[in-house]
Design an enzyme around this catalytic site. Structure first.
Site, PDB file in Angstrom:
ATOM      1  N   LYS A 105       0.811  -1.224   0.000  1.00  0.00           N
ATOM      2  CA  LYS A 105       0.000   0.000   0.000  1.00  0.00           C
ATOM      3  C   LYS A 105       0.847   1.278   0.000  1.00  0.00           C
ATOM      4  CE  LYS A 105      -4.509  -1.420   1.635  1.00  0.00           C
ATOM      5  NZ  LYS A 105      -4.319  -2.834   2.031  1.00  0.00           N
ATOM      6  N   GLU A 157     -10.305   7.174   4.016  1.00  0.00           N
ATOM      7  CA  GLU A 157     -10.984   6.271   4.935  1.00  0.00           C
ATOM      8  C   GLU A 157     -10.078   5.061   5.112  1.00  0.00           C
ATOM      9  OE1 GLU A 157     -11.740   6.540   1.715  1.00  0.00           O
ATOM     10  OE2 GLU A 157     -10.995   4.526   1.232  1.00  0.00           O
ATOM     11  N   SER A 206       1.682  -9.706  -0.936  1.00  0.00           N
ATOM     12  CA  SER A 206       1.369  -8.273  -0.818  1.00  0.00           C
ATOM     13  C   SER A 206       1.741  -7.672   0.533  1.00  0.00           C
ATOM     14  CB  SER A 206      -0.119  -8.042  -1.104  1.00  0.00           C
ATOM     15  OG  SER A 206      -0.918  -8.880  -0.276  1.00  0.00           O
TER      16      SER A 206
HETATM   17  C1  LIG Z   1      -5.134  -3.909   1.577  1.00  0.00           C
HETATM   18  C2  LIG Z   1      -4.393  -5.144   1.310  1.00  0.00           C
HETATM   19  C3  LIG Z   1      -4.709  -5.983   0.228  1.00  0.00           C
HETATM   20  C4  LIG Z   1      -5.886  -5.754  -0.687  1.00  0.00           C
HETATM   21  O1  LIG Z   1      -5.840  -4.605  -1.456  1.00  0.00           O
HETATM   22  P1  LIG Z   1      -5.643  -4.567  -3.016  1.00  0.00           P
HETATM   23  O2  LIG Z   1      -5.977  -3.175  -3.358  1.00  0.00           O
HETATM   24  O3  LIG Z   1      -6.554  -5.567  -3.649  1.00  0.00           O
HETATM   25  O4  LIG Z   1      -4.225  -4.891  -3.294  1.00  0.00           O
HETATM   26  C5  LIG Z   1      -3.916  -7.093  -0.003  1.00  0.00           C
HETATM   27  N1  LIG Z   1      -2.877  -7.396   0.798  1.00  0.00           N
HETATM   28  C6  LIG Z   1      -2.548  -6.618   1.863  1.00  0.00           C
HETATM   29  C7  LIG Z   1      -1.389  -7.022   2.690  1.00  0.00           C
HETATM   30  C8  LIG Z   1      -3.299  -5.482   2.144  1.00  0.00           C
HETATM   31  O5  LIG Z   1      -2.956  -4.718   3.204  1.00  0.00           O
END
Ligand SMILES: *Cc1c(COP(=O)(O)O)cnc(C)c1O
Length: 405
Positions: free
Chosen positions: A96, A118, A383
């Site tokens: 993010k 938000e 992610s």
């Molecule tokens: C917020 C989040 C996501 C989901 O968000 P996307 O916009 O679909 O990437 C995925 N993995 C983590 C670790 C997150 O914090």
């Protein structure tokens, strides 16, 4: 479809990815979004902006993040190779920050003083508060009271980073009400503030802008993978909540002979309210200022959604994914809570990497792919890191003794 031309055609001038996207807003917010669009389209071309963003990524965020071959996990599953793009090693622990730093840099170029957003589980709020602290901008985060009570560590992190957390007491006191509250506050102060969305969704230009800021995931991984192996992966997969880490992971491979797989949360099962697999079970519709796929209840309103991974439970999805689904360029599948938890434990135990529960959905799919193919390689985007999920997981599933090969 000629994917070499893709970025010239999508989105179009009005922010449409085919029939999806756009800007469905009251006039004053439309004006504000047009201002952000114009600023972005001119500033993102400037070499000063590009080189500053590159320097920030390298010196502050720790990019490029590595691509890692999961040797032990791959061996357990057969002859395929699982690789991870390690976004969990990005500063603050998830992808993010890639778009938050971009959005905050844009805000400071536009001469704005404040970032407004938000947050649901608090991950976006923490990433944005981090970016605001870096640039010396004010930060106002709207959060439902129910989420504030559940996510105390993230609320504390935001406050330590200097952000103002605005509690939202309307309705169900969660993400949807927080979005409405943040929009309302933004419409009163858009001359001095910028709204920073948390994923590749919302009205134009956010889906495009967030995809562009997340493009570094796929751009880096493509080059790194080629250098490591001499070829491209057979498949790339990523989890899909709003669709930002997946859009960034996929966009660099659109013109390549690589299978792209978006992994949605199947939660407890296929009944309404038990999952958040929007592209798997949803239908076209509009909410929060844009058109895309949507999960609807019997009245046509956004359906209740659920996933063990709170970053994935949103009843719509970024409009570019809706286009990719219709074009057949990306295949969307759904992984349930149980398989995500199994992947959480197995990646931890066999590789020494504790993934976020969101990321665990992509890793579960990669494990399934590896078990089903005779040979080949799949690259999954990790992610984020799983520290935030540990307490919840051990309370409900123990330490994973049952999740071994
Ligand atoms: C917020 C989040 C996501 C989901 O968000 P996307 O916009 O679909 O990437 C995925 N993995 C983590 C670790 C997150 O914090």
């Amino acid at each position: 479809m000629d994917y070499k031309r893709y970025f010239r055609d999508y989105p179009d001038q009005n922010g449409f990815f085919g029939p999806y996207g756009g800007m469905e807003l009251p006039p004053e917010l439309e004006q504000a979004c047009r201002e952000i669009t114009q600023a972005y389209l001119s500033i993102c071309q400037s070499s000063k902006f590009i080189s500053e963003l590159r320097r920030i990524r390298k010196e502050f965020q720790g990019r490029p993040t590595p691509v890692y071959h999961c040797n032990r996990l791959s061996e357990k599953l057969g002859n395929c190779h699982i690789y991870l793009k390690r976004e969990d090693l990005n500063h603050s622990g998830a992808h993010k920050l890639n778009h938050c730093m971009g959005e905050a840099l844009l805000a400071s170029y536009m001469g704005k003083k404040k970032l407004i957003a938000e947050t649901g589980a608090g991950q976006h709020g923490v990433a944005l508060a981090t970016a605001a602290a870096y640039f010396g901008l004010e930060c106002e985060i709207h959060m439902g009271e129910v989420d504030i009570a559940k996510q105390a560590p993230n609320v504390a992190r935001m406050k330590v980073l200097g952000a103002e957390v605005v509690p939202v007491s309307a309705g169900l006191k969660t993400l949807k009400e927080a979005v409405d509250s943040a929009f309302a506050s933004y419409s009163k102060q858009y001359k001095t503030a910028v709204y920073c969305i948390g994923s590749a969704l919302g009205p134009h230009p956010f889906p495009m802008m967030v995809r562009d800021f997340q493009f570094c995931i796929g751009e880096e991984s493509r080059e790194q993978f080629l250098e490591m192996t001499g070829h491209l992966p057979d498949a790339v997969c990523a989890c899909v909540g709003g669709g930002s880490n997946s859009a960034g992971s996929f966009a660099a491979y659109l013109a390549d002979p690589v299978d792209l797989i978006g992994v949605e949360p199947l939660g407890r099962g296929a009944a309404v309210g038990d999952h958040a697999a929007t592209l798997t079970y949803g239908e076209p519709g509009s909410m929060h200022g844009f058109r895309s796929y949507m999960l609807k209840d019997t009245e046509g309103e956004p359906a209740p959604v659920y996933s063990i991974a709170s970053g994935l439970d949103y009843p719509s999805v970024g409009p570019e994914h809706a286009l990719w689904k219709d074009l057949g360029r990306v295949n969307y599948v759904a992984v349930n809570d149980a398989d995500a938890v199994d992947a959480f434990f197995k990646l931890s135990r066999y590789e020494g990497i504790i993934p976020a529960l969101e990321s665990s959905h992509a890793i579960a799919y990669a494990m399934k792919w590896a078990a089903e193919h005779p040979c080949g390689s799949i690259l999954a985007t990790c992610s984020g890191r799983g520290d935030k999920d540990i307490d919840y997981v051990i309370e409900h599933y123990g330490f994973g003794e049952d999740h071994q090969f």
